[in-house]
Structure formats: C-alpha cells, structure tokens
Scaffold this motif. Structure first.
Motif, mmCIF file in Angstrom:
data_model
loop_
_atom_site.group_PDB
_atom_site.id
_atom_site.type_symbol
_atom_site.label_atom_id
_atom_site.label_comp_id
_atom_site.label_asym_id
_atom_site.label_seq_id
_atom_site.Cartn_x
_atom_site.Cartn_y
_atom_site.Cartn_z
ATOM 1 N N PRO A 153 0.810 -1.223 0.000
ATOM 2 C CA PRO A 153 0.000 0.000 0.000
ATOM 3 C C PRO A 153 0.839 1.268 0.000
ATOM 4 N N TRP A 154 2.113 1.153 0.380
ATOM 5 C CA TRP A 154 2.963 2.332 0.456
ATOM 6 C C TRP A 154 3.451 2.763 -0.924
ATOM 7 N N CYS A 155 3.644 1.824 -1.811
ATOM 8 C CA CYS A 155 4.127 2.165 -3.151
ATOM 9 C C CYS A 155 3.136 1.713 -4.218
ATOM 10 N N GLU A 156 1.995 1.187 -3.776
ATOM 11 C CA GLU A 156 0.943 0.706 -4.669
ATOM 12 C C GLU A 156 1.446 -0.361 -5.630
ATOM 13 N N GLY A 157 2.367 -1.185 -5.140
ATOM 14 C CA GLY A 157 2.843 -2.319 -5.916
ATOM 15 C C GLY A 157 3.948 -1.986 -6.904
ATOM 16 N N SER A 158 4.382 -0.728 -6.887
ATOM 17 C CA SER A 158 5.395 -0.341 -7.873
ATOM 18 C C SER A 158 6.807 -0.681 -7.397
ATOM 19 N N GLY A 159 6.978 -0.808 -6.082
ATOM 20 C CA GLY A 159 8.293 -1.097 -5.534
ATOM 21 C C GLY A 159 9.171 0.139 -5.390
ATOM 22 N N THR A 160 8.633 1.269 -5.781
ATOM 23 C CA THR A 160 9.369 2.529 -5.694
ATOM 24 C C THR A 160 8.642 3.484 -4.761
ATOM 25 N N GLN A 161 9.426 4.091 -3.877
ATOM 26 C CA GLN A 161 8.843 4.999 -2.901
ATOM 27 C C GLN A 161 8.129 6.162 -3.588
ATOM 28 N N ILE A 162 6.905 6.436 -3.136
ATOM 29 C CA ILE A 162 6.132 7.539 -3.690
ATOM 30 C C ILE A 162 6.168 8.700 -2.704
ATOM 31 N N PRO A 163 6.860 9.800 -3.059
ATOM 32 C CA PRO A 163 6.981 10.936 -2.142
ATOM 33 C C PRO A 163 5.611 11.491 -1.766
ATOM 34 N N GLY A 164 5.371 11.618 -0.466
ATOM 35 C CA GLY A 164 4.132 12.212 0.007
ATOM 36 C C GLY A 164 2.952 11.270 -0.024
ATOM 37 N N HIS A 165 3.180 10.000 -0.412
ATOM 38 C CA HIS A 165 2.065 9.055 -0.474
ATOM 39 C C HIS A 165 1.636 8.640 0.932
ATOM 40 N N ASP A 166 0.328 8.647 1.178
ATOM 41 C CA ASP A 166 -0.199 8.316 2.493
ATOM 42 C C ASP A 166 -0.850 6.939 2.455
ATOM 43 N N ALA A 167 -0.128 5.931 2.951
ATOM 44 C CA ALA A 167 -0.653 4.560 2.925
ATOM 45 C C ALA A 167 -1.884 4.440 3.813
ATOM 46 N N GLN A 168 -1.917 5.242 4.875
ATOM 47 C CA GLN A 168 -3.050 5.168 5.791
ATOM 48 C C GLN A 168 -4.333 5.617 5.093
ATOM 49 N N ALA A 169 -4.234 6.577 4.205
ATOM 50 C CA ALA A 169 -5.417 7.056 3.493
ATOM 51 C C ALA A 169 -5.988 5.954 2.621
ATOM 52 N N ALA A 170 -5.121 5.190 1.969
ATOM 53 C CA ALA A 170 -5.572 4.095 1.129
ATOM 54 C C ALA A 170 -6.231 3.014 1.967
ATOM 55 N N ARG A 171 -5.676 2.767 3.157
ATOM 56 C CA ARG A 171 -6.235 1.729 4.029
ATOM 57 C C ARG A 171 -7.600 2.166 4.547
ATOM 58 N N ARG A 172 -7.720 3.466 4.844
ATOM 59 C CA ARG A 172 -9.013 3.955 5.308
ATOM 60 C C ARG A 172 -10.063 3.784 4.227
ATOM 61 N N ALA A 173 -9.674 4.093 2.994
ATOM 62 C CA ALA A 173 -10.626 3.985 1.886
ATOM 63 C C ALA A 173 -11.017 2.522 1.652
ATOM 64 N N ALA A 174 -10.049 1.621 1.818
ATOM 65 C CA ALA A 174 -10.319 0.199 1.563
ATOM 66 C C ALA A 174 -11.188 -0.389 2.669
ATOM 67 N N ALA A 175 -11.065 0.155 3.871
ATOM 68 C CA ALA A 175 -11.780 -0.405 5.004
ATOM 69 C C ALA A 175 -13.148 0.235 5.193
ATOM 70 N N ALA A 176 -13.428 1.264 4.469
ATOM 71 C CA ALA A 176 -14.680 2.002 4.658
ATOM 72 C C ALA A 176 -15.901 1.166 4.281
#
Ligand SMILES: [Zn+2]
Length: 61
Positions: A38-61
C-alpha cells in the motif's frame, strides 16, 4: 568523469516497506497472504508524500 551512479535528485528510491518488491505479507485474517504494497501501490518505488493510511481507510470504509 565516470561518476554517473551518485545520488541524483529525482532518482527512484526503493520502497522501504516492501524493500522494492512491490508486495508485502499481510497477516490479516489469520493466514499470511501476499498483497500489493500500500505504500508504493505495488510499484516497488517509494512515492513521495504518499499516504498509505489514506488508502487503508478507503479500503476499510
Ligand atoms: Zn512498497
């Protein structure tokens, strides 16, 4: 001049959470399963400013 591999601005940084693999092991549900990082969305490369928690919140909603 042969110093082409120094740290350059804008160079891709391997994601620390999945160590650049783009996959992480999730133990949710009791059994380990491989899921896209969830931190790099499967790309394997760090995404500057990416919020993994936001994606988890959206997935768990
Ligand atoms: Zn990752």
């Amino acid at each position: 001049m042969a110093d082409s591999n120094d740290s350059q601005p804008g160079a891709p940084v391997p994601c620390a959470a999945c160590r650049g693999t783009g996959q992480v092991i999730s133990n949710l549900g009791g059994s380990p399963s491989q899921v896209p990082c969830p931190w790099c969305e499967g790309s394997g490369t760090q995404i500057p400013g990416h919020d993994a928690q936001a994606a988890r919140r959206a997935a768990a909603a």
